[in-house]
Design a protein around this motif. Structure first.
Motif, PDB file in Angstrom:
ATOM      1  N   ARG A 145      27.404  37.466  31.726  1.00 25.62           N
ATOM      2  CA  ARG A 145      27.967  36.857  30.512  1.00 25.62           C
ATOM      3  C   ARG A 145      28.859  35.671  30.874  1.00 25.62           C
ATOM      4  O   ARG A 145      28.827  34.633  30.228  1.00 25.62           O
ATOM      5  CB  ARG A 145      28.789  37.901  29.743  1.00 25.62           C
ATOM      6  CG  ARG A 145      27.938  38.899  28.970  1.00 25.62           C
ATOM      7  CD  ARG A 145      28.783  39.653  27.959  1.00 25.62           C
ATOM      8  NE  ARG A 145      29.825  40.447  28.593  1.00 25.62           N
ATOM      9  CZ  ARG A 145      29.668  41.702  29.016  1.00 25.62           C
ATOM     10  NH1 ARG A 145      28.498  42.302  28.883  1.00 25.62           N
ATOM     11  NH2 ARG A 145      30.655  42.367  29.564  1.00 25.62           N
ATOM     12  N   SER A 146      29.634  35.829  31.970  1.00 21.35           N
ATOM     13  CA  SER A 146      30.565  34.755  32.342  1.00 21.35           C
ATOM     14  C   SER A 146      29.816  33.484  32.734  1.00 21.35           C
ATOM     15  O   SER A 146      30.333  32.386  32.621  1.00 21.35           O
ATOM     16  CB  SER A 146      31.446  35.201  33.504  1.00 21.35           C
ATOM     17  OG  SER A 146      30.740  35.090  34.726  1.00 21.35           O
ATOM     18  N   GLY A 169      37.340  28.938  40.549  1.00 23.58           N
ATOM     19  CA  GLY A 169      38.783  28.815  40.716  1.00 23.58           C
ATOM     20  C   GLY A 169      39.456  30.023  41.336  1.00 23.58           C
ATOM     21  O   GLY A 169      40.674  30.136  41.285  1.00 23.58           O
ATOM     22  N   LYS A 170      38.665  30.911  41.958  1.00 28.28           N
ATOM     23  CA  LYS A 170      39.269  32.103  42.569  1.00 28.28           C
ATOM     24  C   LYS A 170      40.267  31.717  43.651  1.00 28.28           C
ATOM     25  O   LYS A 170      41.401  32.209  43.682  1.00 28.28           O
ATOM     26  CB  LYS A 170      38.194  32.999  43.224  1.00 28.28           C
ATOM     27  CG  LYS A 170      37.130  33.505  42.281  1.00 28.28           C
ATOM     28  CD  LYS A 170      36.149  34.433  43.016  1.00 28.28           C
ATOM     29  CE  LYS A 170      35.459  33.760  44.186  1.00 28.28           C
ATOM     30  NZ  LYS A 170      34.066  33.415  43.984  1.00 28.28           N
ATOM     31  N   SER A 171      39.838  30.824  44.551  1.00 29.38           N
ATOM     32  CA  SER A 171      40.717  30.426  45.650  1.00 29.38           C
ATOM     33  C   SER A 171      41.903  29.619  45.139  1.00 29.38           C
ATOM     34  O   SER A 171      43.027  29.773  45.629  1.00 29.38           O
ATOM     35  CB  SER A 171      39.946  29.615  46.688  1.00 29.38           C
ATOM     36  OG  SER A 171      39.016  30.449  47.338  1.00 29.38           O
ATOM     37  N   THR A 172      41.644  28.763  44.151  1.00 30.84           N
ATOM     38  CA  THR A 172      42.727  27.977  43.560  1.00 30.84           C
ATOM     39  C   THR A 172      43.796  28.893  42.986  1.00 30.84           C
ATOM     40  O   THR A 172      44.998  28.671  43.143  1.00 30.84           O
ATOM     41  CB  THR A 172      42.163  27.078  42.445  1.00 30.84           C
ATOM     42  OG1 THR A 172      41.046  26.365  42.956  1.00 30.84           O
ATOM     43  CG2 THR A 172      43.211  26.103  41.949  1.00 30.84           C
ATOM     44  N   VAL A 195      36.468  38.627  40.948  1.00 28.00           N
ATOM     45  CA  VAL A 195      35.117  38.177  41.310  1.00 28.00           C
ATOM     46  C   VAL A 195      34.718  37.025  40.391  1.00 28.00           C
ATOM     47  O   VAL A 195      35.342  36.801  39.353  1.00 28.00           O
ATOM     48  CB  VAL A 195      34.052  39.306  41.206  1.00 28.00           C
ATOM     49  CG1 VAL A 195      34.346  40.428  42.167  1.00 28.00           C
ATOM     50  CG2 VAL A 195      33.968  39.824  39.783  1.00 28.00           C
ATOM     51  N   GLY A 196      33.686  36.316  40.807  1.00 24.40           N
ATOM     52  CA  GLY A 196      33.214  35.202  39.994  1.00 24.40           C
ATOM     53  C   GLY A 196      32.310  34.322  40.831  1.00 24.40           C
ATOM     54  O   GLY A 196      32.342  34.387  42.061  1.00 24.40           O
ATOM     55  N   GLY A 197      31.483  33.543  40.158  1.00 22.93           N
ATOM     56  CA  GLY A 197      30.578  32.649  40.863  1.00 22.93           C
ATOM     57  C   GLY A 197      31.365  31.578  41.608  1.00 22.93           C
ATOM     58  O   GLY A 197      32.585  31.483  41.468  1.00 22.93           O
ATOM     59  N   MET A 240      35.828  36.094  36.656  1.00 23.52           N
ATOM     60  CA  MET A 240      36.193  34.737  36.262  1.00 23.52           C
ATOM     61  C   MET A 240      34.956  33.924  35.952  1.00 23.52           C
ATOM     62  O   MET A 240      33.870  34.195  36.450  1.00 23.52           O
ATOM     63  CB  MET A 240      37.021  34.079  37.370  1.00 23.52           C
ATOM     64  CG  MET A 240      38.392  34.741  37.508  1.00 23.52           C
ATOM     65  SD  MET A 240      39.482  33.862  38.626  1.00 23.52           S
ATOM     66  CE  MET A 240      39.830  32.392  37.688  1.00 23.52           C
ATOM     67  N   ARG A 241      35.130  32.916  35.085  1.00 21.15           N
ATOM     68  CA  ARG A 241      34.012  32.032  34.767  1.00 21.15           C
ATOM     69  C   ARG A 241      34.385  30.606  35.197  1.00 21.15           C
ATOM     70  O   ARG A 241      35.551  30.244  35.214  1.00 21.15           O
ATOM     71  CB  ARG A 241      33.689  32.096  33.291  1.00 21.15           C
ATOM     72  CG  ARG A 241      34.841  31.646  32.403  1.00 21.15           C
ATOM     73  CD  ARG A 241      34.357  31.303  31.028  1.00 21.15           C
ATOM     74  NE  ARG A 241      33.702  32.444  30.398  1.00 21.15           N
ATOM     75  CZ  ARG A 241      32.779  32.291  29.441  1.00 21.15           C
ATOM     76  NH1 ARG A 241      32.430  31.088  29.054  1.00 21.15           N
ATOM     77  NH2 ARG A 241      32.237  33.338  28.870  1.00 21.15           N
TER      78      ARG A 241
END
Lengths: 295, 263
Positions: B240-241, B40-43, B34-36, B201-202
């Motif tokens: 936090r991220s 880079g999740k898809s990357t 997960v991440g905003g 992820m951040r």
């Protein structure tokens, strides 16, 4: 006969053929949902009101002697001319000659346009090399080619078929190139995930993906083929529907001209319809989509 | 085992989408990421799938470096990406073209049965609802029995009800074959329903910010207190991220990140 007059007739015949070819493109494969059926019959009838009304009106005016109808023959005269030409076998002969020319030019144009379009679509180097030149050639009005084609290929069939082939080539080339370039990257990625070879990628992803656009390109190519055959036949032919137009002009037989125009419209529409019918099975997945949407 | 070793991706225009992502995933494990947006999740998934090559580091499946798509790695995209000119059954069998027809037919029928779409075998993709199309995509990816399955926000376009339904179906299918799943999502609930671990992820550049073990037995009750607790931990890690100054009480229900993610 003035050159100006010829060109005016070319324009007339062209726009008529083009109109009949491009209107109602999906007529033959339209869905037949229950609610659709009525609309399907009523809509064309509404469209017929104006032309049929005008034709009947003109017939009545001429019958009543309010106008002579010599330059603008009433429908009955055109119909009789059409019948006479058909009974004498003249109409069939001219239609066959013209259709043969279109078929030959169309065949050459489609094959060349498909090959060049496919190559330039795949390879950007080839596209940068060829496309600017081809686009420049495309911008030249068709009739401008006629004198030079006659000098190069003589006044007989070769120059005519070359002109038609050139006319068919461009829409097919553009359609194929554009379609290949715009195949959805996302579908290509599906092929990559399943590790298709180059050949399999073309056969299983790219080819089916461009098929609908390709068929449209072929149909507009066919439409232009019919336009260009008129141009070719108006400028030096002893046979063909274009010759019937010129002959009618020179001998002052407007009914024959209109009869030839009607023949153009009918076979233009007919050949387009044949392409649609012949390719419909290949596009069932698209057709079903329309059905699901409207049903 | 799937190992990511300091994977980084810098695009030709200089944008660093991913930086130094190191991650080991055991066979059969479910990792939710997960991440905003822009983290880079898809990357990351594209690098693992072999669709794009990382510019730094490496991705290895049992020691093989992944540079292009691998037969043991399947992908389910955000959109179903069914081929519109193939029937549902032919779409499912797309990756089995080299198998004998009887085997292919049997495996396609089996895969369709398991996603509950046997009666749709003969229809065109256009006739399916969004949820059905994504189930066909799942069947297509699983029918080749990949050892690793990558999912890139596969349920994000679906309504909440269908989404929960498909999450449960996915878990059922996973239990059959036990592939390794890397499931990218922006839905914290989904991450906790599915994941053995949640990787947070951040962004700018995309890095691993936090890693949260979800030690709950399956099937997981979305209403349970333990589920809620896990959710708060993930949301706090997300805050936090994103360098939110909000000091989040991990017991508080609403967090800035939770709102940002749902907006």
């Amino acid at each position: 006969m003035s050159r100006f007059g010829r060109i005016a007739f070319v324009g007339c015949a062209m726009s008529l053929v083009q109109m009949t070819i491009t209107s109602e493109p999906q007529a033959a494969v339209e869905p037949v949902g229950a609610s659709e059926r009525r609309a399907r019959w009523v809509q064309p009838v509404i469209g017929l009101l104006l032309p049929v009304g005008l034709a009947v009106l003109w017939e009545v005016i001429v019958r009543m002697g309010l106008a002579s109808g010599r330059l603008v023959p009433p429908p009955s005269v055109i119909f009789n001319t059409f019948l006479e030409l058909a009974q004498a076998g003249e109409l069939q002969r001219h239609v066959l000659v013209t259709t043969g020319r279109v078929a030959a030019g169309f065949g050459i144009g489609v094959v060349a346009g498909t090959l060049v379009g496919a190559i330039t679509g795949y390879s950007s180097l080839t596209r940068r090399l060829l496309d600017p030149t081809l686009q420049a050639l495309r911008a030249i009005p068709s009739i401008a080619w006629v004198p030079i084609f006659i000098l190069w290929f003589g006044i007989f069939e070769t120059s005519k078929i070359t002109l038609i082939a050139a006319g068919v080539f461009f829409p097919v080339y553009l359609g194929v190139m554009g379609a290949i370039r715009s195949v959805d990257r996302k579908l290509v990625e599906v092929g990559r995930i399943f590790r298709l070879s180059d050949f399999a990628m073309v056969r299983r992803i790219l080819l089916p993906a461009v098929l609908p656009a390709y068929i449209i390109a072929v149909r507009s190519g066919l439409g232009l083929g019919w336009m260009f055959v008129v141009a070719a036949e108006l400028l030096g032919a002893s046979e063909g529907l274009g010759y019937l137009l010129i002959d009618g002009q020179q001998l002052g037989k407007p009914a024959q001209i209109v009869a030839a125009i009607v023949a153009f419209a009918i076979i233009g529409k007919l050949t387009d319809w044949i392409v649609v019918i012949a390719t419909a099975p290949l596009l069932r997945w698209e057709d079903r989509f329309a059905r699901a949407e409207e049903g | 085992m799937l190992s990511l070793d300091r994977v980084g991706k810098t695009y030709p225009n200089g944008v660093r989408a991913l930086d130094g992502v190191t991650l080991d995933v055991e066979l059969g494990e479910i990792v939710a990421v997960v991440g905003g947006s822009g983290c880079g999740k898809s990357t990351l998934l594209r690098a693992v799938s072999g669709l794009d090559r990382p510019t730094q580091g490496s991705v290895k499946l049992d020691g093989d470096t992944i540079l292009e798509p691998h037969e043991q790695i399947g992908v389910i995209f955000q959109e179903p990406r069914l081929l519109p000119w193939l029937s549902v059954a032919d779409n499912v069998g797309f990756g089995l073209a080299d198998r004998p027809k009887e085997e292919r037919d049997a495996r396609v029928a089996n895969a369709l049965a398991r996603v509950g779409l046997s009666e749709k075998a003969g229809v065109w993709p256009r006739e399916l609802s969004g949820g059905q199309a994504q189930r066909v995509a799942i069947a297509r990816a699983l029918v080749t029995r990949p050892r690793v399955l990558l999912l890139d926000e596969p349920f994000s376009a679906l309504d909440a009800f269908t989404r929960a339904d498909l999450q449960d179906q996915l878990l059922g299918l996973w239990a059959d074959q036990k592939p390794t799943l890397i499931h990218v999502t922006h839905d914290v609930d989904e991450a906790i329903v599915l994941g053995d671990r949640v990787i947070v992820m951040r962004p700018r550049p995309g890095r691993v910010a936090d890693e949260i073990e979800i030690d709950l037995p399956r099937p997981r009750d979305r209403q349970s207190a333990a589920f809620d607790f896990a959710k708060r931990r993930v949301l706090a890690a997300l805050d936090r991220s994103l360098d939110r100054t909000v000091s989040v009480d991990e017991r508080e229900t609403k967090t800035a990140a939770g709102q940002a993610m749902w907006w």
